[in-house]
Design a protein around this motif. Structure first.
Motif, PDB file in Angstrom:
ATOM      1  N   UNK A   1       0.798 -16.657 -33.116  1.00  0.00           N
ATOM      2  CA  UNK A   1       0.026 -16.515 -31.989  1.00  0.00           C
ATOM      3  C   UNK A   1       0.773 -16.091 -30.742  1.00  0.00           C
ATOM      4  N   UNK A   2       2.012 -15.694 -30.908  1.00  0.00           N
ATOM      5  CA  UNK A   2       2.693 -15.121 -29.587  1.00  0.00           C
ATOM      6  C   UNK A   2       3.516 -13.959 -30.018  1.00  0.00           C
ATOM      7  N   UNK A   3       3.006 -12.689 -29.877  1.00  0.00           N
ATOM      8  CA  UNK A   3       3.536 -11.442 -30.200  1.00  0.00           C
ATOM      9  C   UNK A   3       3.164 -10.346 -29.264  1.00  0.00           C
ATOM     10  N   UNK A   4       3.991  -9.399 -29.259  1.00  0.00           N
ATOM     11  CA  UNK A   4       4.117  -7.981 -28.538  1.00  0.00           C
ATOM     12  C   UNK A   4       4.332  -7.081 -29.313  1.00  0.00           C
ATOM     13  N   UNK A   5       3.672  -5.958 -29.589  1.00  0.00           N
ATOM     14  CA  UNK A   5       3.793  -4.815 -30.540  1.00  0.00           C
ATOM     15  C   UNK A   5       5.350  -4.184 -30.159  1.00  0.00           C
ATOM     16  N   UNK A   6       5.345  -3.829 -28.785  1.00  0.00           N
ATOM     17  CA  UNK A   6       6.607  -3.277 -28.473  1.00  0.00           C
ATOM     18  C   UNK A   6       7.151  -3.902 -27.171  1.00  0.00           C
ATOM     19  N   UNK A   7       8.407  -4.415 -27.462  1.00  0.00           N
ATOM     20  CA  UNK A   7       8.883  -5.434 -26.214  1.00  0.00           C
ATOM     21  C   UNK A   7      10.291  -4.672 -25.827  1.00  0.00           C
ATOM     22  N   UNK A   8      10.310  -4.760 -24.386  1.00  0.00           N
ATOM     23  CA  UNK A   8      11.496  -3.733 -23.810  1.00  0.00           C
ATOM     24  C   UNK A   8      12.485  -4.917 -23.332  1.00  0.00           C
ATOM     25  N   UNK A   9      12.769  -5.935 -24.093  1.00  0.00           N
ATOM     26  CA  UNK A   9      13.692  -6.974 -23.601  1.00  0.00           C
ATOM     27  C   UNK A   9      13.989  -7.780 -25.103  1.00  0.00           C
ATOM     28  N   UNK A  10      15.134  -8.628 -25.068  1.00  0.00           N
ATOM     29  CA  UNK A  10      15.639  -9.292 -26.066  1.00  0.00           C
ATOM     30  C   UNK A  10      14.864 -10.796 -26.370  1.00  0.00           C
ATOM     31  N   UNK A  11      14.064 -10.903 -25.465  1.00  0.00           N
ATOM     32  CA  UNK A  11      13.438 -12.514 -25.524  1.00  0.00           C
ATOM     33  C   UNK A  11      12.106 -12.498 -24.851  1.00  0.00           C
ATOM     34  N   UNK A  12      11.197 -13.258 -25.444  1.00  0.00           N
ATOM     35  CA  UNK A  12       9.714 -13.111 -24.552  1.00  0.00           C
ATOM     36  C   UNK A  12       9.664 -13.433 -23.142  1.00  0.00           C
ATOM     37  N   UNK A  13      10.193 -14.539 -22.989  1.00  0.00           N
ATOM     38  CA  UNK A  13      10.183 -15.322 -21.634  1.00  0.00           C
ATOM     39  C   UNK A  13      11.599 -15.160 -21.001  1.00  0.00           C
ATOM     40  N   UNK A  14      11.855 -15.226 -19.627  1.00  0.00           N
ATOM     41  CA  UNK A  14      12.949 -15.297 -19.022  1.00  0.00           C
ATOM     42  C   UNK A  14      13.448 -16.699 -18.854  1.00  0.00           C
ATOM     43  N   UNK A  15      14.721 -16.881 -18.760  1.00  0.00           N
ATOM     44  CA  UNK A  15      15.221 -18.289 -18.579  1.00  0.00           C
ATOM     45  C   UNK A  15      14.668 -19.182 -17.788  1.00  0.00           C
ATOM     46  N   UNK A  16      14.047 -20.388 -18.071  1.00  0.00           N
ATOM     47  CA  UNK A  16      13.481 -21.290 -17.153  1.00  0.00           C
ATOM     48  C   UNK A  16      11.975 -21.176 -17.334  1.00  0.00           C
ATOM     49  N   UNK A  17      11.534 -19.894 -18.186  1.00  0.00           N
ATOM     50  CA  UNK A  17      10.137 -19.917 -18.066  1.00  0.00           C
ATOM     51  C   UNK A  17       9.584 -20.019 -19.585  1.00  0.00           C
ATOM     52  N   UNK A  18       8.319 -20.202 -19.872  1.00  0.00           N
ATOM     53  CA  UNK A  18       7.787 -20.319 -20.947  1.00  0.00           C
ATOM     54  C   UNK A  18       7.842 -21.724 -21.579  1.00  0.00           C
ATOM     55  N   UNK A  19       7.096 -21.785 -23.037  1.00  0.00           N
ATOM     56  CA  UNK A  19       7.017 -22.913 -23.403  1.00  0.00           C
ATOM     57  C   UNK A  19       8.211 -23.533 -24.290  1.00  0.00           C
ATOM     58  N   UNK A  20       9.445 -23.490 -23.803  1.00  0.00           N
ATOM     59  CA  UNK A  20      10.786 -23.837 -24.383  1.00  0.00           C
ATOM     60  C   UNK A  20      11.819 -22.891 -23.867  1.00  0.00           C
ATOM     61  N   UNK A  21      13.008 -23.080 -24.518  1.00  0.00           N
ATOM     62  CA  UNK A  21      14.132 -22.404 -24.266  1.00  0.00           C
ATOM     63  C   UNK A  21      14.449 -21.052 -25.282  1.00  0.00           C
ATOM     64  N   UNK A  22      14.268 -19.968 -24.319  1.00  0.00           N
ATOM     65  CA  UNK A  22      14.310 -18.597 -25.220  1.00  0.00           C
ATOM     66  C   UNK A  22      15.696 -17.874 -25.392  1.00  0.00           C
ATOM     67  N   UNK A  23      16.689 -18.418 -24.502  1.00  0.00           N
ATOM     68  CA  UNK A  23      17.823 -17.822 -24.499  1.00  0.00           C
ATOM     69  C   UNK A  23      18.208 -17.881 -22.973  1.00  0.00           C
ATOM     70  N   UNK A  24      19.640 -17.848 -22.705  1.00  0.00           N
ATOM     71  CA  UNK A  24      20.145 -17.676 -21.375  1.00  0.00           C
ATOM     72  C   UNK A  24      20.761 -16.231 -20.720  1.00  0.00           C
ATOM     73  N   UNK A  25      20.769 -15.529 -21.605  1.00  0.00           N
ATOM     74  CA  UNK A  25      21.445 -14.127 -21.581  1.00  0.00           C
ATOM     75  C   UNK A  25      20.717 -12.967 -22.024  1.00  0.00           C
ATOM     76  N   UNK A  26      19.314 -12.861 -21.544  1.00  0.00           N
ATOM     77  CA  UNK A  26      18.474 -11.723 -22.325  1.00  0.00           C
ATOM     78  C   UNK A  26      19.000 -10.401 -21.542  1.00  0.00           C
ATOM     79  N   UNK A  27      18.778  -9.546 -22.356  1.00  0.00           N
ATOM     80  CA  UNK A  27      19.002  -8.059 -22.141  1.00  0.00           C
ATOM     81  C   UNK A  27      17.828  -7.262 -22.002  1.00  0.00           C
TER      82      UNK A  27
END
Length: 796
Positions: free
Chosen positions: A234-260
């Motif tokens: 239920x959370x999906x993007x066809x084409x994403x221009x980054x390595x994780x959905x949310x930035x650090x500190x945002x979203x429903x959980x911890x998605x990573x500290x060093x996105x590209x």
């Protein structure tokens, strides 16, 4: 020749009769593939009987066509009788495989030549010319395709995302974990089968671009989720221009500290189809061009960019939106809570800390229930409910009513919790295009920002056939704290599911008691039996109040609480439906844009939270709307607002040719163009706005006086909040607004370029219960005898 040497002779359509004998042993010459076929034997093909008087068969008249020049047709003979040959199955399969490989090689060679021509002509960025990757369905069998090297990526066939496909008859089997990353994939998909890092919520993207200098060419093909994957993820993007959905500190959980993040990117030439959130999404994108793309069948956004610098959208079609959203947000929450419940249940069987507990101590009894239940009981019941509604949505098959595990009453409760009968997107907001400042901006709008995005061009945009019908959730929280009761996914525990007799809040003698459903039971039980932060996360609050109250051992333990409305399942603030939103962006050029056939179908906001315009976080009881809703964009319930082009906190916006028509909201306001505070806009060409309707079905809920006349919210103390009188405006301008929170006045300016003036703004056929200039039902577009100028303009 006479010396015994081989001398080549070219035979073609222009060869003379003297050349005919030079055909040698060849029984054909190459001719056009559309040459008319009359021959039925090989001899008929190789001999021209029309020339028998001068040339006979023995002399070999070999100028009849035999093989087409495009390699597809043998046009020499067309036998009158069919001939049959026997061939081994393996030989046939090998031949088919060779033919397929040959076709693929031909396609790749043609694409490579065309790509080389484009690269040579355009010198596109620094894309390596020798790095070309061809993408097939086989590249998408087991998960997100992550682009982490510069180059050109070309899609060679239509792609259906069905990652690690499971069994629709046993969709939530913990041994197979269908449609989710496997534990042994954790290196390529961090967070697989855990509760943190980029993929802990599953495969959140079809393709990610995580580097610079990339061309992604869909080559005329489509990318879309399968139905089974669509309903599971239920959370999906066809084409994403980054390595994780949310930035650090945002979203429903911890998605990573060093996105590209991606920069210097071209995405072009294809269709982006079924997606449970976005078609294209990017954080901190730099120098990105999207061209010749059709976005459709999405739920929240066609295209969204946050914190960008340099975005070009050219030749873009967006719409229609999805009409298959038959599962509510609560299904997505439950789907991700299921393995957490099982982990707690397993821990209670295996971990030392639980060994001292009796079997009764390992159960929880909720207020008003006949029996206590274990975590395993709750897990198994939730799994049964999810499987039954999933199968119903996938196949239309009803569960078997055995009178024990499933009854018609229970089935109706399952539908109330997880099923969305309209099939329409039902989140707090939906957008065709959203150009945004840094971050997600899911709660409210900006009056100003310190982190503007910069430089966007929208050229030849067609947005159409978007439909939205928000499902409103009522959150429950603790006064003076800002804390609200959530599940582990930051999802709202709806107060109507937590509380009995919610409509009696505030009445004398009201004592709140726990009602509960499978989702609230699961959340409270997990918190009661576990202190594992990875599992519980956002739900870890106010246990000393919640547990004794929910279990009925102390009904007064809950203490003071408040409820608030105007939010969705993820506690996002209601914003309704918007064709294009520009929020916190400098330098935007919009030209040749069409926004049409858009319908906002959200029903009236509930009155259970009072007749509010905003939210009072310090109050007790019914305290209004969303905790972050912001005037003047959000006043009262805002889930049924409809805006064609919405601008706020946007500088140097230039708008060229614009056509906005056929917009209607069933119960809320409808604005063709809304210019909120802190906007600097210049119209350069003609703007056509027509056929706008606000409050099409509003008569069902409108407040009237004793004589049957509508009570307008600006002429009576008896206001109609939270559902405002539906206002319709061709162009709504808030040119000045004072914020008491910031103690600041925000202003907007509207200008015309030297080649345009107010007569280039044409507005026709707008109808609602109120217009920007109508203070009463009889003013009819005039305010103090002053007719509107080039648009309908009002000061807030």
């Amino acid at each position: 020749n006479e010396m015994g040497e081989l001398t080549p002779f070219e035979l073609n359509d222009f060869s003379s009769k003297d050349d005919w004998d030079h055909s040698g042993v060849c029984a054909f010459s190459v001719r056009q593939s559309n040459f008319e076929i009359t021959s039925q034997t090989h001899d008929m093909c190789t001999v021209d009987f029309s020339g028998e008087d001068e040339f006979n068969m023995e002399m070999g008249y070999h100028l009849k066509p035999s093989i087409g020049i495009d390699g597809k047709h043998c046009i020499c003979t067309k036998p009158s009788k069919k001939k049959y040959f026997q061939i081994a199955t393996t030989d046939l399969q090998d031949a088919v495989k060779r033919n397929k490989e040959f076709e693929i090689k031909q396609q790749q060679d043609e694409i490579k030549q065309e790509l080389q021509r484009q690269l040579d002509a355009d010198d596109i960025m620094n894309v390596p010319k020798d790095k070309i990757i061809y993408l097939y369905q086989s590249d998408f069998q087991h998960g997100t395709y992550r682009i982490r090297e510069s180059g050109t990526y070309i899609v060679m066939e239509d792609i259906v995302f069905d990652f690690n496909a499971g069994d629709i008859n046993d969709p939530f089997n913990p041994d197979t974990n269908g449609w989710t990353p496997k534990a042994n994939q954790h290196k390529i998909y961090p967070g697989a089968q855990s509760y943190r890092d980029a993929y802990f919520l599953g495969f959140w993207a079809g393709i990610t671009i995580e580097t610079s200098n990339v061309i992604l060419d869909l080559n005329g093909h489509s990318l879309a989720m399968s139905d089974a994957f669509y309903y599971n993820q239920r959370w999906f993007t066809t084409i994403a221009l980054q390595s994780q959905y949310f930035l650090p500190g945002q979203g429903p959980g911890f998605f990573g500290a060093t996105p590209t993040f991606a920069q210097h990117i071209v995405i072009r030439n294809g269709i982006l189809g079924q997606s449970s959130h976005h078609n294209i999404h990017g954080h901190y994108s730099h120098d990105v061009t999207i061209e010749n793309i059709h976005c459709r069948d999405f739920e929240t956004h066609g295209i969204q960019f946050n914190g960008f610098d340099g975005i070009t959208l050219k030749n873009i079609e967006i719409g229609p939106s999805s009409t298959k959203v038959y599962l509510r947000g609560s299904f997505g929450h439950a789907r991700n809570l299921l393995p957490r419940l099982q982990q707690v249940a397993n821990a209670m069987k295996e971990d030392d800390e639980y060994f001292k507990l009796t079997e009764e101590d390992k159960k929880i009894k909720f207020h008003g229930r006949k029996e206590a239940v274990s975590i395993q009981d709750i897990h198994d019941d939730l799994k049964l409910q999810l499987e039954s509604v999933f199968k119903y949505v996938m196949t239309g098959e009803l569960p078997k009513f055995d009178g024990e595990n499933m009854t018609k009453k229970k089935w109706n409760q399952i539908l109330d919790t997880f099923y969305n009968p309209s099939g329409l997107p039902h989140g707090a907001g939906m957008y065709g295009i959203f150009l945004n400042t840094v971050g997600a901006s899911v709660l409210t709008y900006n009056l100003q920002t310190s982190t503007y995005s910069n430089n966007a061009v929208l050229d030849n945009i067609n947005i159409h056939d978007l439909r939205h019908a928000m499902t409103e959730f009522i959150r429950m929280g603790v006064p003076n704290s800002g804390s609200i009761y959530l599940n582990a996914l930051h999802g709202c525990l709806d107060a109507r599911d937590l509380l009995n007799d919610i409509e009696d809040i505030g009445k004398e003698g009201y004592i709140p008691t726990y009602k509960g459903n499978i989702l609230t039971d699961a959340t409270i039980a997990m918190e009661y039996f576990s202190n594992n932060w990875d599992i519980l996360q956002a739900s870890l609050i106010w246990h000393d109040r919640l547990f004794p109250w929910a279990m009925g051992t102390d009904l007064e333990a809950l203490g003071d609480f408040n409820i608030g409305c105007n939010g969705d399942a993820q506690v996002h603030g209601a914003k309704g439906l918007t064709g294009v939103r520009v929020d916190g962006v400098n330098n935007v050029h919009i030209k040749d844009i069409v926004i049409k056939d858009i319908t906002e179908e959200t029903p009236p906001g509930t009155t259970l939270c009072g007749e509010y315009t905003s939210f009072d976080r310090d109050c007790v009881g019914k305290c209004g709307g969303h905790i972050r809703q912001k005037e003047p964009m959000q006043v009262g319930f805002s889930g049924h607002n409809l805006q064609g082009l919405c601008l706020n906190a946007a500088n140097n916006v230039k708008v060229g040719k614009t056509d906005i028509h056929n917009l209607q909201s069933l119960y809320g306001l409808t604005y063709g163009i809304s210019i909120w505070p802190s906007v600097d806009i210049e119209f350069e060409e003609k703007v056509y706005i027509s056929n706008l309707l606000a409050g099409v079905d509003y008569k069902e809920i409108v407040n009237k006086d004793d004589n049957g006349n509508i009570i307008f919210d600006d002429e009576s103390q008896d206001e109609n909040y939270p559902n405002r009188i539906p206002e319709v405006c061709g162009i709504r301008v808030v040119d000045e607004y004072y914020s008491d929170t910031a103690d600041k006045i925000y202003k907007s300016t509207v200008k015309f370029s030297p080649d345009a003036d107010q007569n280039d703004v044409l507005i026709a056929n707008v109808d609602g219960y109120k217009t920007c200039y109508v203070d009463t039902s009889v003013d009819d577009y005039y305010d103090n005898n002053r007719p509107p100028k080039y648009s309908m303009i009002g000061a807030w």
